[in-house]
Design an enzyme around this catalytic site. Structure first.
Site, PDB file in Angstrom:
ATOM      1  N   ASP A   1       0.829  -1.223   0.000  1.00 54.29           N
ATOM      2  CA  ASP A   1       0.000   0.000   0.000  1.00 54.29           C
ATOM      3  C   ASP A   1       0.859   1.267   0.000  1.00 54.29           C
ATOM      4  O   ASP A   1       0.491   2.270   0.613  1.00 54.29           O
ATOM      5  CB  ASP A   1      -0.936   0.019   1.221  1.00 54.29           C
ATOM      6  CG  ASP A   1      -1.765  -1.247   1.343  1.00 54.29           C
ATOM      7  OD1 ASP A   1      -2.393  -1.630   0.354  1.00 54.29           O
ATOM      8  OD2 ASP A   1      -1.773  -1.853   2.436  1.00 54.29           O
TER       9      ASP A   1
ATOM     10  N   HIS B   1      -3.457  -2.965  -6.605  1.00 60.13           N
ATOM     11  CA  HIS B   1      -2.953  -1.668  -7.043  1.00 60.13           C
ATOM     12  C   HIS B   1      -4.132  -0.768  -7.377  1.00 60.13           C
ATOM     13  O   HIS B   1      -5.044  -1.166  -8.107  1.00 60.13           O
ATOM     14  CB  HIS B   1      -2.060  -1.821  -8.276  1.00 60.13           C
ATOM     15  CG  HIS B   1      -0.713  -2.378  -7.966  1.00 60.13           C
ATOM     16  ND1 HIS B   1       0.150  -2.834  -8.934  1.00 60.13           N
ATOM     17  CD2 HIS B   1      -0.066  -2.554  -6.796  1.00 60.13           C
ATOM     18  CE1 HIS B   1       1.265  -3.270  -8.374  1.00 60.13           C
ATOM     19  NE2 HIS B   1       1.151  -3.112  -7.071  1.00 60.13           N
TER      20      HIS B   1
END
Length: 336
Positions: free
Chosen positions: A16, A46
């Site tokens: 992240d 993503h």
């Protein structure tokens, strides 16, 4: 071998970190012939913004958003249903899925793997994504797994010829501190997240030109990890950062635990990964909450302004990280 050079984007924290944004920004330049994923499965995620519209992928590389051939490498693991669900999602949004290819050596996550992970008390205690990743990798290394080449009828339109040429961008999954070797074992992933893993795609490390390392200006972690105790969720300042930063896992939707940037861990991740170009994202979040803190040498340092924090980070990283060529602070969702 007609490869000119390879650039790599890797995560320097716990996932992240904005890798999707960086890969998207680089792929958009049209400087690459391939964008390749080298590890992990649909346990990663993503998030990419194109013209202010959000797109999410979990396994398919970001090159597909910009008309670039997108390769899923042999060290990845693939869930058949999830893969085709993602294909349908991309088709519905107008992207050319013929660009997507999978190594015939990529291992399959079976229904048995999914059942095993979801029913395992041990794996549940580690906070996994219940995606069957660990059992799939176990069977790979036990040499009893199934591969894409065993399902050639299903994947016939997507099997890669294993040829690379020109300029290549490799897209990492998860982050340095989730690596099977360097993370806080056993609270890690089951694959190699460091840049050297990308050579499994079929090229020597000498061809690697730049390594783009991604991190945020504060630390976050999805799932269970003794380095991220539950008490972090009760800290008022950290909770505010998490709320403003919308810190929820791309794949699981789980609320991420937030902590102050640990510069000592970042230095180690930069040096072990060989990062040459560092991008520190989500600066806009700290600006909005007007709180600027980080850990360095196990001390919590409080800054009055973001510029003071920039200066200190730059000063320390330039001194401690010999491979670094550039340090960029990003406050934008779409660019670096």
């Amino acid at each position: 071998m007609n490869i000119k050079y390879v650039d790599v984007c890797c995560g320097l924290a716990w996932g992240d970190e904005g890798k999707g944004k960086i890969t998207s920004y680089l792929a958009k330049s049209k400087n690459y012939d391939f964008v390749c994923r080298w590890a992990g499965g649909n346990n990663a995620g993503h998030t990419i913004y194109i013209n202010n519209k959000k797109y999410k992928t979990h396994l398919i590389p970001s090159g597909v958003f910009y008309g670039v051939k997108s390769i899923i490498g042999p060290d990845c693991v693939i869930n058949i249903k999830s893969f085709f669900k993602e294909i349908d999602y991309l088709k519905q949004n107008g992207f050319d899925t013929s660009l997507i290819k999978i190594s015939p050596k990529t291992h399959i996550i079976t229904e048995q793997h999914l059942t095993e992970e979801t029913s395992s008390n041990h794996l549940k205690s580690l906070g996994t994504t219940s995606s069957g990743i660990a059992p799939a990798y176990r069977d790979k290394y036990a040499r009893i797994g199934k591969r894409v080449c065993d399902f050639s009828d299903i994947f016939k339109d997507y099997i890669w010829d294993e040829k690379l040429y020109g300029c290549i961008l490799c897209e990492g999954a998860q982050g340095f501190w989730l690596d099977i070797n360097y993370g806080n074992y056993p609270f890690i992933t089951s694959s190699c997240t460091l840049p050297y893993g990308c050579c499994s795609l079929g090229f020597p490390p000498q061809l690697i030109r730049h390594i783009y390392g991604a991190t945020k200006i504060y630390d976050t972690r999805s799932g269970i990890d003794t380095d991220f105790p539950e008490s972090l969720l009760e800290d008022v300042e950290l909770k505010k950062i998490g709320d403003v930063g919308e810190e929820y896992g791309t794949t699981t939707g789980r609320k991420r635990k937030v902590n102050w940037l640990d510069l000592d861990k970042l230095i180690m991740a930069i040096n072990y990964s060989g990062t040459t170009h560092l991008i520190i994202s989500k600066v806009d979040i700290l600006k909005e909450v007007n709180i600027f803190k980080m850990f360095y040498e196990k001390n919590l340092i409080d800054f009055k302004t973001i510029n003071e924090m920039y200066t200190k980070i730059n000063e320390i990283l330039v001194k401690k990280c010999g491979f670094l060529q550039t340090i960029q602070f990003s406050d934008n969702k779409e660019t670096i």
